[in-house]
Design an enzyme around this catalytic site. Structure first.
Site, mmCIF file in Angstrom:
data_model
loop_
_atom_site.group_PDB
_atom_site.id
_atom_site.type_symbol
_atom_site.label_atom_id
_atom_site.label_comp_id
_atom_site.label_asym_id
_atom_site.label_seq_id
_atom_site.Cartn_x
_atom_site.Cartn_y
_atom_site.Cartn_z
ATOM 1 N N GLY A 221 6.544 9.367 -57.035
ATOM 2 C CA GLY A 221 6.882 8.024 -56.603
ATOM 3 C C GLY A 221 8.177 7.549 -57.237
ATOM 4 O O GLY A 221 8.668 8.124 -58.210
ATOM 5 N N CYS A 222 8.724 6.479 -56.687
ATOM 6 C CA CYS A 222 10.011 5.980 -57.163
ATOM 7 C C CYS A 222 9.926 5.403 -58.573
ATOM 8 O O CYS A 222 10.698 5.783 -59.460
ATOM 9 C CB CYS A 222 10.577 4.953 -56.184
ATOM 10 N N TYR A 223 8.989 4.484 -58.814
ATOM 11 C CA TYR A 223 8.819 3.956 -60.164
ATOM 12 C C TYR A 223 8.491 5.064 -61.171
ATOM 13 O O TYR A 223 9.098 5.127 -62.251
ATOM 14 C CB TYR A 223 7.710 2.907 -60.191
#
Length: 351
Positions: free
Chosen positions: A163-165
């Site tokens: 995921g991005c985070y």
């Protein structure tokens, strides 16, 4: 699953399909694949209810650049693309990815999944953090989590893109943890802000650019929290924020170091981790999301005060946090240069 995977000769193009091509991350993948000299974008799909339309009608800036028809997806397409596609990128909702991935794998297609469907290794976390029961728990162990700077095993037929985070936060903290510099009882505190593109392209009042200021959300229950904890091997306090900018993530992570850890040890940990990692930049000043916008880089900066350490990391959520990392993984999977097609793409994104 099928063991008859496509084989590549050194000069052959890797044939690719993108499912979810109408969304921001899927569109970035279409553009990346078009620019990558080792890949050919053969098929692009959107949801079943849409009409077929040229990619450039969805994203006009790519007229005469990305020449592919975005077609509605049904599972009948698997028979059509079998033998014509080596890899399928899934930029789909989590449950949709989980449903279609095994079917594509059975057709002998490598799957690079950008959703959260296969990121967590514990199936019992999905009802709490994703809101549904995982239907293919065996695939959670089969999938390899492709945080590329920390990849320590070959990539299999099912590749799960972080995921991005978690990408921004894990890249910031893992060097310190691997070097044994963080206090044993430390719970990292992470505050991270994302641009509105992280919510996807579908219109919603709470993510309308005119409505967004700066606010925190998802306290203690955001779906990326268990992913970060899985990566770091310890609990974290993770608080995401939504900011009034299009794209990018800025994460500020605070940890307590073990007594006596020096600035030289901290510096050595980061340089040892990323000296030969072309998509991580260790910066002399605190990162700005504007400096990673439209690039595949993660910028990292740190400041120490005794046993307290602040690490700031910045990525483009649609690129290093999604499509570029997926491209990076596919490059490695098919024996191409890790950064193929990525540097040429800088500042040419869909937004």
């Amino acid at each position: 699953m099928s063991s008859e995977l496509p084989t590549q000769t050194p000069t052959s193009l890797v044939k690719a399909a993108v499912l979810g091509a109408a969304g921001y991350s899927g569109a970035e993948l279409c553009a990346l694949l078009t620019r990558n000299p080792h890949f050919e974008l053969c098929f692009a799909y959107a949801s079943a209810g849409r009409k077929a339309e040229p990619f450039s009608s969805l994203y006009p800036r790519f007229q005469q650049q990305v020449d592919v028809l975005v077609e509605p997806w049904t599972d009948d397409e698997i028979a059509r693309i079998k033998g014509k596609v080596d890899v399928a990128f899934l930029a789909l909702p989590h449950e949709a990815s989980e449903e279609v991935a095994p079917k594509l794998m059975a057709a002998g297609i490598v799957v690079v999944d950008l959703s959260g469907a296969f990121r967590l290794k514990q199936a019992d976390l999905y009802p709490k953090f994703y809101g549904y029961e995982h239907q293919h728990p065996a695939l959670l162990n089969e999938a390899v989590y492709s945080l590329m700077e920390w990849l320590d095993k070959p990539l299999p037929q099912l590749i799960s893109v972080p995921g991005c985070y978690p990408t921004a936060c894990t890249l910031a903290l893992l060097p310190l943890l691997k070097a044994g510099l963080v206090a044993d009882n430390c719970i990292p505190v992470i505050n991270a802000t994302s641009g509105v593109s992280g919510a996807g392209r579908k219109a919603a009042l709470n993510t309308s650019f005119c409505e967004v200021g700066l606010n925190a959300y998802g306290f203690f229950k955001h779906r990326h929290r268990p992913e970060i904890e899985q990566n770091l091997g310890r609990k974290v306090v993770f608080t995401p924020h939504l900011g009034n900018f299009k794209r990018g993530i800025l994460a500020t992570s605070v940890v307590t170091l073990k007594a006596g850890v020096t600035a030289e040890q901290v510096k050595a940990a980061f340089h040892h981790a990323y000296a030969n990692k072309p998509l991580v930049r260790l910066t002399a000043t605190s990162p700005n999301v504007a400096d990673v916008d439209g690039t595949p880089f993660c910028d990292i900066f740190w400041q120490q005060d005794g046993e307290q350490l602040v690490v700031v990391s910045a990525i483009d959520n649609l690129l290093k946090g999604a499509a570029a990392q997926a491209m990076q993984a596919a490059n490695v999977k098919f024996g191409k240069a890790e950064t193929a097609g990525l540097f040429a793409f800088a500042k040419a994104g869909v937004l």
